[in-house]
Scaffold this active site. Structure first.
Site, PDB file in Angstrom:
ATOM      1  N   GLY A 189       0.791  -1.245   0.000  1.00 41.47           N
ATOM      2  CA  GLY A 189       0.000   0.000   0.000  1.00 41.47           C
ATOM      3  C   GLY A 189       0.812   1.279   0.000  1.00 41.47           C
ATOM      4  N   GLU A 242       3.602   4.040   6.165  1.00 40.97           N
ATOM      5  CA  GLU A 242       2.406   3.212   5.970  1.00 40.97           C
ATOM      6  C   GLU A 242       1.395   3.985   5.123  1.00 40.97           C
ATOM      7  OE1 GLU A 242       0.936   0.583   5.676  1.00 40.97           O
ATOM      8  OE2 GLU A 242       0.260  -0.251   7.587  1.00 40.97           O
ATOM      9  N   ASP A 243       0.527   3.265   4.456  1.00 40.73           N
ATOM     10  CA  ASP A 243      -0.511   3.946   3.677  1.00 40.73           C
ATOM     11  C   ASP A 243      -1.644   4.457   4.575  1.00 40.73           C
ATOM     12  OD1 ASP A 243      -1.416   1.357   4.242  1.00 40.73           O
ATOM     13  OD2 ASP A 243      -2.123   0.939   2.209  1.00 40.73           O
ATOM     14  N   ASP A 246      -5.633   2.198  10.422  1.00 42.36           N
ATOM     15  CA  ASP A 246      -7.072   1.974  10.542  1.00 42.36           C
ATOM     16  C   ASP A 246      -7.354   1.564  11.995  1.00 42.36           C
ATOM     17  OD1 ASP A 246      -9.691   1.595   9.600  1.00 42.36           O
ATOM     18  OD2 ASP A 246      -9.314  -0.468   9.039  1.00 42.36           O
ATOM     19  N   PHE A 276     -13.904   3.396   2.933  1.00 44.24           N
ATOM     20  CA  PHE A 276     -12.898   2.573   2.267  1.00 44.24           C
ATOM     21  C   PHE A 276     -12.329   3.359   1.093  1.00 44.24           C
ATOM     22  CE2 PHE A 276     -10.975  -0.862  -0.096  1.00 44.24           C
ATOM     23  CZ  PHE A 276     -10.393  -1.590   0.928  1.00 44.24           C
ATOM     24  N   VAL A 277     -11.003   3.489   1.059  1.00 45.82           N
ATOM     25  CA  VAL A 277     -10.357   4.310   0.033  1.00 45.82           C
ATOM     26  C   VAL A 277      -9.459   3.463  -0.875  1.00 45.82           C
ATOM     27  CG1 VAL A 277     -10.412   6.452   1.367  1.00 45.82           C
ATOM     28  CG2 VAL A 277      -8.444   4.934   1.588  1.00 45.82           C
ATOM     29  N   ARG A 279      -4.571   0.514  -7.465  1.00 42.94           N
ATOM     30  CA  ARG A 279      -3.357   1.141  -6.892  1.00 42.94           C
ATOM     31  C   ARG A 279      -2.808   2.225  -7.811  1.00 42.94           C
ATOM     32  NH1 ARG A 279      -1.686  -2.133  -2.590  1.00 42.94           N
ATOM     33  NH2 ARG A 279      -1.969  -4.360  -2.886  1.00 42.94           N
TER      34      ARG A 279
HETATM   35  P1  IMP Z   1      -4.918  -1.707  10.602  1.00 42.75           P
HETATM   36  O1  IMP Z   1      -3.985  -2.772  11.081  1.00 42.75           O
HETATM   37  O2  IMP Z   1      -6.344  -2.004  10.905  1.00 42.75           O
HETATM   38  O3  IMP Z   1      -4.514  -0.326  11.077  1.00 42.75           O
HETATM   39  O4  IMP Z   1      -4.881  -1.762   9.042  1.00 42.75           O
HETATM   40  C1  IMP Z   1      -3.984  -1.093   8.288  1.00 42.75           C
HETATM   41  C2  IMP Z   1      -3.976  -1.641   6.881  1.00 42.75           C
HETATM   42  O5  IMP Z   1      -5.277  -1.954   6.419  1.00 42.75           O
HETATM   43  C3  IMP Z   1      -3.441  -0.589   5.934  1.00 42.75           C
HETATM   44  O6  IMP Z   1      -2.057  -0.706   5.781  1.00 42.75           O
HETATM   45  C4  IMP Z   1      -4.147  -0.911   4.654  1.00 42.75           C
HETATM   46  O7  IMP Z   1      -3.373  -1.814   3.896  1.00 42.75           O
HETATM   47  C5  IMP Z   1      -5.433  -1.591   5.072  1.00 42.75           C
HETATM   48  N1  IMP Z   1      -6.565  -0.656   4.936  1.00 42.75           N
HETATM   49  C6  IMP Z   1      -7.201   0.026   5.921  1.00 42.75           C
HETATM   50  N2  IMP Z   1      -8.170   0.808   5.427  1.00 42.75           N
HETATM   51  C7  IMP Z   1      -8.137   0.630   4.085  1.00 42.75           C
HETATM   52  C8  IMP Z   1      -8.882   1.228   3.014  1.00 42.75           C
HETATM   53  O8  IMP Z   1      -9.764   2.079   3.190  1.00 42.75           O
HETATM   54  N3  IMP Z   1      -8.535   0.820   1.760  1.00 42.75           N
HETATM   55  C9  IMP Z   1      -7.561  -0.106   1.525  1.00 42.75           C
HETATM   56  N4  IMP Z   1      -6.828  -0.657   2.490  1.00 42.75           N
HETATM   57  C10 IMP Z   1      -7.120  -0.295   3.772  1.00 42.75           C
HETATM   58 MG    MG Z   2      -1.037  -1.775   4.319  1.00 44.29          MG
END
Ligand code: IMP
Ligand code: MG
Length: 174
Positions: free
Chosen positions: A43, A98-99, A102, A151-152, A164
């Site tokens: 990402g 990081e992208d 969440d 969701f993006v 992507r």
């Molecule tokens: P976390 O561990 O829940 O913080 O998730 C982080 C990862 O979830 C990010 O690095 C993304 O790869 C993925 N992610 C979270 N939200 C989105 C979204 O809206 N679109 C695509 N990937 C997402």
């Molecule tokens: Mg990621």
């Protein structure tokens, strides 16, 4: 997976402007020290390569890959390292890029993981932050944009491995 892109959160130009600002914040934080930049695949692939080219410090670029959502739009809740860093990070300033943060589960895990490796410092830079979704106590040191719980896709961020290559960050219809 085909989705309907309901709108654009940030254009190519808005992202580029914010990336430049983040680079200044990062330079101010690290002074004249070297930085090991660790991009989280896949990402952050676009973001990290744009960001590093705006940073004037001496940098080493490395990548990690961790499992997150797989082909789904919901977190599995399990963090697994698929590819570790190659660089020696002991005694180094590490900037993880990081992208999206969440739930914070991924970053919470990576923070502990890098602290065990004995970094000199560990900082987090995320392009996007969804604070409403947080279940772990994780705060990024550098944040591009805070976004609502949508969701993006685009600018490196996927849905089922697609989208992507969009130059902007779009959001999906609920
Ligand atoms: P976390 O561990 O829940 O913080 O998730 C982080 C990862 O979830 C990010 O690095 C993304 O790869 C993925 N992610 C979270 N939200 C989105 C979204 O809206 N679109 C695509 N990937 C997402
Ligand atoms: Mg990621």
């Amino acid at each position: 997976m085909d989705i309907n892109i309901a709108g654009v959160f940030y254009s190519k130009e808005e992202i580029a402007k914010r990336v430049k600002e983040l680079a200044v914040e990062i330079e101010e934080c690290f002074g004249d020290e070297d930085i090991v930049i660790v991009g989280v695949l896949k990402g952050a692939c676009v973001f990290v390569t744009d960001l590093m080219r705006e940073i004037k410090n001496d940098v080493i670029l490395d990548f990690m890959m961790v499992s997150s959502y797989g082909m789904s739009t919901k977190s599995s809740g399990v963090v697994k390292i698929i590819k570790d860093v190659d660089a020696v990070v002991e005694g180094q300033n590490v900037l993880i890029v990081e992208d999206i943060i969440d739930t914070g589960l991924t970053m919470n895990y990576l923070r502990d993981y890098f602290q065990r490796k004995g970094c000199k410092s560990f900082k987090i830079c995320t392009l996007l932050d969804k604070p409403q979704r947080r279940t772990c106590d994780v705060v990024a040191d550098f944040t591009g944009f805070e976004i609502p719980d949508k969701f993006v896709v685009g600018y490196g961020i996927d849905c089922g491995e697609k989208y992507r290559n969009l130059p902007y960050i779009g959001f999906v219809q609920d």
